[in-house]
Design a protein around this motif. Structure first.
Motif, PDB file in Angstrom:
ATOM      1  N   MET A   1       0.850  -1.191   0.000  1.00 24.92           N
ATOM      2  CA  MET A   1       0.000   0.000   0.000  1.00 24.92           C
ATOM      3  C   MET A   1       0.878   1.231   0.000  1.00 24.92           C
ATOM      4  O   MET A   1       1.827   1.322   0.746  1.00 24.92           O
ATOM      5  CB  MET A   1      -0.922  -0.002   1.214  1.00 24.92           C
ATOM      6  CG  MET A   1      -1.829   1.236   1.304  1.00 24.92           C
ATOM      7  SD  MET A   1      -3.024   1.121   2.647  1.00 24.92           S
ATOM      8  CE  MET A   1      -4.113  -0.095   1.981  1.00 24.92           C
ATOM      9  N   LYS A   2       0.550   2.198  -0.841  1.00 28.03           N
ATOM     10  CA  LYS A   2       1.315   3.437  -0.921  1.00 28.03           C
ATOM     11  C   LYS A   2       0.475   4.555  -0.338  1.00 28.03           C
ATOM     12  O   LYS A   2      -0.694   4.719  -0.661  1.00 28.03           O
ATOM     13  CB  LYS A   2       1.663   3.766  -2.371  1.00 28.03           C
ATOM     14  CG  LYS A   2       2.472   2.682  -3.067  1.00 28.03           C
ATOM     15  CD  LYS A   2       3.865   2.640  -2.546  1.00 28.03           C
ATOM     16  CE  LYS A   2       4.605   3.874  -2.990  1.00 28.03           C
ATOM     17  NZ  LYS A   2       6.027   3.777  -2.641  1.00 28.03           N
ATOM     18  N   GLU A   3       1.078   5.351   0.511  1.00 31.24           N
ATOM     19  CA  GLU A   3       0.363   6.436   1.156  1.00 31.24           C
ATOM     20  C   GLU A   3       1.054   7.741   0.839  1.00 31.24           C
ATOM     21  O   GLU A   3       2.255   7.886   1.011  1.00 31.24           O
ATOM     22  CB  GLU A   3       0.325   6.219   2.671  1.00 31.24           C
ATOM     23  CG  GLU A   3      -0.390   7.329   3.404  1.00 31.24           C
ATOM     24  CD  GLU A   3      -0.355   7.112   4.900  1.00 31.24           C
ATOM     25  OE1 GLU A   3      -1.059   7.843   5.607  1.00 31.24           O
ATOM     26  OE2 GLU A   3       0.383   6.231   5.341  1.00 31.24           O
ATOM     27  N   THR A   4       0.290   8.717   0.354  1.00 31.51           N
ATOM     28  CA  THR A   4       0.822  10.037   0.082  1.00 31.51           C
ATOM     29  C   THR A   4       0.317  10.975   1.160  1.00 31.51           C
ATOM     30  O   THR A   4      -0.896  11.096   1.357  1.00 31.51           O
ATOM     31  CB  THR A   4       0.358  10.519  -1.301  1.00 31.51           C
ATOM     32  OG1 THR A   4       0.833   9.604  -2.277  1.00 31.51           O
ATOM     33  CG2 THR A   4       0.901  11.898  -1.590  1.00 31.51           C
ATOM     34  N   VAL A   5       1.222  11.641   1.850  1.00 31.00           N
ATOM     35  CA  VAL A   5       0.841  12.484   2.973  1.00 31.00           C
ATOM     36  C   VAL A   5       0.831  13.937   2.546  1.00 31.00           C
ATOM     37  O   VAL A   5       1.845  14.469   2.097  1.00 31.00           O
ATOM     38  CB  VAL A   5       1.826  12.291   4.151  1.00 31.00           C
ATOM     39  CG1 VAL A   5       1.390  13.144   5.330  1.00 31.00           C
ATOM     40  CG2 VAL A   5       1.881  10.826   4.544  1.00 31.00           C
ATOM     41  N   LYS A 150       6.073  11.221   9.886  1.00 28.43           N
ATOM     42  CA  LYS A 150       4.866  11.822   9.324  1.00 28.43           C
ATOM     43  C   LYS A 150       4.763  11.625   7.815  1.00 28.43           C
ATOM     44  O   LYS A 150       3.662  11.503   7.272  1.00 28.43           O
ATOM     45  CB  LYS A 150       4.830  13.324   9.651  1.00 28.43           C
ATOM     46  CG  LYS A 150       4.835  13.636  11.141  1.00 28.43           C
ATOM     47  CD  LYS A 150       3.660  13.010  11.863  1.00 28.43           C
ATOM     48  CE  LYS A 150       3.536  13.526  13.286  1.00 28.43           C
ATOM     49  NZ  LYS A 150       4.686  13.151  14.136  1.00 28.43           N
ATOM     50  N   LEU A 151       5.888  11.628   7.114  1.00 28.76           N
ATOM     51  CA  LEU A 151       5.857  11.364   5.671  1.00 28.76           C
ATOM     52  C   LEU A 151       5.889   9.867   5.391  1.00 28.76           C
ATOM     53  O   LEU A 151       5.178   9.367   4.525  1.00 28.76           O
ATOM     54  CB  LEU A 151       7.037  12.052   4.964  1.00 28.76           C
ATOM     55  CG  LEU A 151       7.008  13.566   4.909  1.00 28.76           C
ATOM     56  CD1 LEU A 151       8.150  14.085   4.030  1.00 28.76           C
ATOM     57  CD2 LEU A 151       5.675  14.082   4.377  1.00 28.76           C
ATOM     58  N   VAL A 152       6.760   9.146   6.083  1.00 29.91           N
ATOM     59  CA  VAL A 152       6.793   7.683   5.991  1.00 29.91           C
ATOM     60  C   VAL A 152       6.311   7.144   7.325  1.00 29.91           C
ATOM     61  O   VAL A 152       7.014   7.217   8.328  1.00 29.91           O
ATOM     62  CB  VAL A 152       8.210   7.159   5.682  1.00 29.91           C
ATOM     63  CG1 VAL A 152       8.181   5.638   5.558  1.00 29.91           C
ATOM     64  CG2 VAL A 152       8.760   7.779   4.403  1.00 29.91           C
ATOM     65  N   ARG A 153       5.132   6.601   7.328  1.00 22.77           N
ATOM     66  CA  ARG A 153       4.526   6.146   8.574  1.00 22.77           C
ATOM     67  C   ARG A 153       4.915   4.696   8.871  1.00 22.77           C
ATOM     68  O   ARG A 153       5.059   3.892   7.954  1.00 22.77           O
ATOM     69  CB  ARG A 153       3.010   6.295   8.504  1.00 22.77           C
ATOM     70  CG  ARG A 153       2.560   7.749   8.347  1.00 22.77           C
ATOM     71  CD  ARG A 153       1.053   7.875   8.388  1.00 22.77           C
ATOM     72  NE  ARG A 153       0.630   9.258   8.195  1.00 22.77           N
ATOM     73  CZ  ARG A 153       0.550  10.170   9.154  1.00 22.77           C
ATOM     74  NH1 ARG A 153       0.869   9.834  10.392  1.00 22.77           N
ATOM     75  NH2 ARG A 153       0.163  11.405   8.894  1.00 22.77           N
ATOM     76  N   PRO A 154       5.049   4.350  10.157  1.00 20.69           N
ATOM     77  CA  PRO A 154       5.394   2.971  10.506  1.00 20.69           C
ATOM     78  C   PRO A 154       4.401   1.944   9.974  1.00 20.69           C
ATOM     79  O   PRO A 154       4.753   0.785   9.749  1.00 20.69           O
ATOM     80  CB  PRO A 154       5.406   2.993  12.040  1.00 20.69           C
ATOM     81  CG  PRO A 154       5.616   4.421  12.404  1.00 20.69           C
ATOM     82  CD  PRO A 154       4.970   5.224  11.335  1.00 20.69           C
ATOM     83  N   SER A 155       3.170   2.358   9.760  1.00 23.41           N
ATOM     84  CA  SER A 155       2.129   1.428   9.323  1.00 23.41           C
ATOM     85  C   SER A 155       2.229   1.054   7.845  1.00 23.41           C
ATOM     86  O   SER A 155       1.467   0.217   7.369  1.00 23.41           O
ATOM     87  CB  SER A 155       0.744   2.035   9.591  1.00 23.41           C
ATOM     88  OG  SER A 155       0.614   3.289   8.933  1.00 23.41           O
ATOM     89  N   THR A 260      14.515   0.444   1.741  1.00 22.84           N
ATOM     90  CA  THR A 260      14.402   1.855   2.092  1.00 22.84           C
ATOM     91  C   THR A 260      13.075   2.432   1.641  1.00 22.84           C
ATOM     92  O   THR A 260      12.547   2.081   0.584  1.00 22.84           O
ATOM     93  CB  THR A 260      15.537   2.690   1.469  1.00 22.84           C
ATOM     94  OG1 THR A 260      15.589   2.443   0.057  1.00 22.84           O
ATOM     95  CG2 THR A 260      16.876   2.338   2.081  1.00 22.84           C
ATOM     96  N   HIS A 261      12.550   3.332   2.459  1.00 18.33           N
ATOM     97  CA  HIS A 261      11.367   4.118   2.121  1.00 18.33           C
ATOM     98  C   HIS A 261      11.788   5.583   2.144  1.00 18.33           C
ATOM     99  O   HIS A 261      12.235   6.082   3.189  1.00 18.33           O
ATOM    100  CB  HIS A 261      10.243   3.894   3.128  1.00 18.33           C
ATOM    101  CG  HIS A 261       9.611   2.546   3.051  1.00 18.33           C
ATOM    102  ND1 HIS A 261      10.241   1.404   3.493  1.00 18.33           N
ATOM    103  CD2 HIS A 261       8.402   2.141   2.579  1.00 18.33           C
ATOM    104  CE1 HIS A 261       9.456   0.361   3.300  1.00 18.33           C
ATOM    105  NE2 HIS A 261       8.337   0.776   2.746  1.00 18.33           N
ATOM    106  N   GLU A 262      11.622   6.269   1.024  1.00 18.44           N
ATOM    107  CA  GLU A 262      12.077   7.653   0.896  1.00 18.44           C
ATOM    108  C   GLU A 262      10.937   8.501   0.336  1.00 18.44           C
ATOM    109  O   GLU A 262      10.319   8.133  -0.665  1.00 18.44           O
ATOM    110  CB  GLU A 262      13.292   7.727  -0.035  1.00 18.44           C
ATOM    111  CG  GLU A 262      14.414   6.793   0.399  1.00 18.44           C
ATOM    112  CD  GLU A 262      15.572   6.749  -0.597  1.00 18.44           C
ATOM    113  OE1 GLU A 262      16.619   6.202  -0.234  1.00 18.44           O
ATOM    114  OE2 GLU A 262      15.406   7.249  -1.730  1.00 18.44           O
TER     115      GLU A 262
END
Length: 459
Positions: A1-5, A150-155, A260-262
């Motif tokens: 799942m990709k989340e855009t904040v 906040k940009l990359v959430r642990p969830s 990595t999550h960037e």
């Protein structure tokens, strides 16, 4: 799942795949040590660890992971580095040299042995913060509470949660409003050892009108043997009218499994130029998202990779346009030799309110060995009219007529192939404003081609 904040409105959720209905369960060979954490840091890490325990291990039935096989990774054998017991390989001097044609305005060297930090006094007086993540939790708690996670959430997935919970090292770069940092800043994350799990968290925060050039490299020695793991997060905020040049180099050793999550978020009239080079690791799965959530914001992403042996590099990029008059431009180019495998999955997402968007993405691959494989998957998701979005992907081989032409003029075949490969990468080289970075990439081309020709001669 990709989340855009989107920090100024309700979050926009972009879903690429459903959760795996038959999750894989793998138990890691370590537990978090929270004894050194206190206050907000402890709360942040504990919350992330609870998320980690709830999330399933990524599976090849998840769309984002379908082309990257994690089954050979034996996480049960992984352990944490023990300072005073485990030895640290020396850092090559070449990694400490400036790569931006200038002396460093500040430098951070992060290794299992400790942290070496420096920053020009003039920048300190202007309020610039350039420090390691552990120190930041102690001295810059308010900023980390505001921005970290906040940009990359642990969830987001198991590796994102793992990095949030476990990262003891990393970088905080903060540039105050309207401060222009003239000399580039540089950080090096160095890890070492066999069957070691390491974690990092990079946070960059530019206030409105700020400007900076920042070079970050992640690296380790080759030939250390035994699977090792790195899981990292990178969260970058570019404020209104701010400008960031960001060079990211990945030169992990051949035993590293890298996840990595960037995510880069750009406010109104902000600008980011993101240069990415992948030279190492055994396996890399990288999520790189550029989110333009302010009107008039722009972003350019330039990627270079060259795989050999049994390397596997999987880059998952997303360009999110969440405001009108935004512009993104992505070009990733890679060459492959040996039995290596590259994957690029790209998406341009345009929200319903983002009219006048201009988005471009392209991925070009050059296959130099019949055993190598490149998967290239561009995509568009456009929810409004009056936009211009284009994408393209190619996978090809060296034209034998070009080889014949150069050989007919007396050039050895190996030199002819090298010259053609250098020409293939030239559009990326032209995007890189720093001679030192271009030289690093050109040296990588020479090294990879030498290994390729040596291997071919023995087949």
């Amino acid at each position: 799942m990709k989340e855009t904040v989107n920090m100024t409105a309700n979050p926009v959720i972009v879903t690429r795949s459903k959760r795996d209905i038959n999750p894989i369960e793998k138990k890691f060979g370590f537990e978090p040590g929270f004894s050194k954490a206190t206050g907000p840091e402890l709360a942040f890490k504990k919350l992330a660890w609870e998320e980690f325990k709830k999330l399933s291990f990524p599976s090849h039935t998840d769309e984002a992971w379908r082309r990257t096989d994690l089954r050979p990774l034996d996480v049960a054998k992984l352990r944490l580095f023990e300072r005073g017991t485990d030895k640290v390989a020396p850092i090559p001097q070449s990694l400490l040299l400036p790569v931006t044609d200038a002396v460093h305005g500040g430098e951070l060297i992060l290794s299992p042995d400790g942290v070496k930090a420096s920053l020009e006094k003039g920048l300190v007086d202007k309020g610039v913060i350039f420090t390691d993540f552990k120190t930041a939790w102690q001295k810059n708690t308010d900023l980390l509470e505001k921005a970290a996670g906040k940009l990359v959430r642990p969830s987001e997935d198991k590796f994102a949660a793992l990095a949030c919970a476990m990262a003891e090292t990393g970088v905080l770069l903060y540039v105050p409003k309207n401060v222009k940092v003239e000399a580039p800043l540089h950080s090096l994350l160095w890890t070492s050892g066999s069957q070691i799990a390491s974690f990092s968290h990079i946070l960059v925060y530019l206030e409105p009108g700020a400007e900076v050039t920042y070079v970050h490299e992640s690296a380790s020695a080759n030939g250390e043997g035994g699977q090792s793991l790195h899981s990292g997060l990178m969260e970058i905020y570019v404020g209104e009218g701010a400008s960031l040049r960001f060079v990211e180099l990945q030169s992990w050793g051949d035993n590293i499994w890298n996840f990595t999550h960037e995510r880069v978020q750009v406010a109104r009239e902000g600008n980011v130029e993101w240069i990415f080079g992948a030279l190492g690791s055994h396996l890399t799965k990288n999520f790189s998202d550029l989110t333009l959530n302010g009107e008039g914001s722009t972003g350019k992403m330039s990627g270079f990779y060259f795989t050999d042996g049994d390397q596997h590099l999987d880059h998952d990029t997303q360009q999110n346009h969440l405001a009108p008059h935004t512009t993104s431009d992505l070009l990733f180019k890679g060459a492959l030799v040996g039995q290596s495998h590259s994957v690029w999955q790209g998406m341009i997402y345009v929200a319903g309110n983002a009219s006048k968007t201009d988005g471009y993405q392209a991925n070009r691959n050059l296959i130099l060995d019949r055993r190598a494989r490149a998967d290239s998957l561009p995509g568009l998701e456009i929810l409004t009219d009056d936009v211009r979005c284009t994408h393209g992907a190619t996978v090809g081989k060296i034209n034998p007529e070009e080889i014949f032409y150069l050989e007919s003029r007396g050039m050895p075949r190996s030199d002819a192939e090298r010259l053609i490969v250098e020409g293939f990468f030239d559009p990326i080289m032209q995007r890189i404003p720093f001679e030192g970075v271009r030289q690093r990439f050109q040296n990588a081309i020479l090294d990879k081609m030498k290994d390729y020709h040596s291997e071919a001669a023995n087949l």
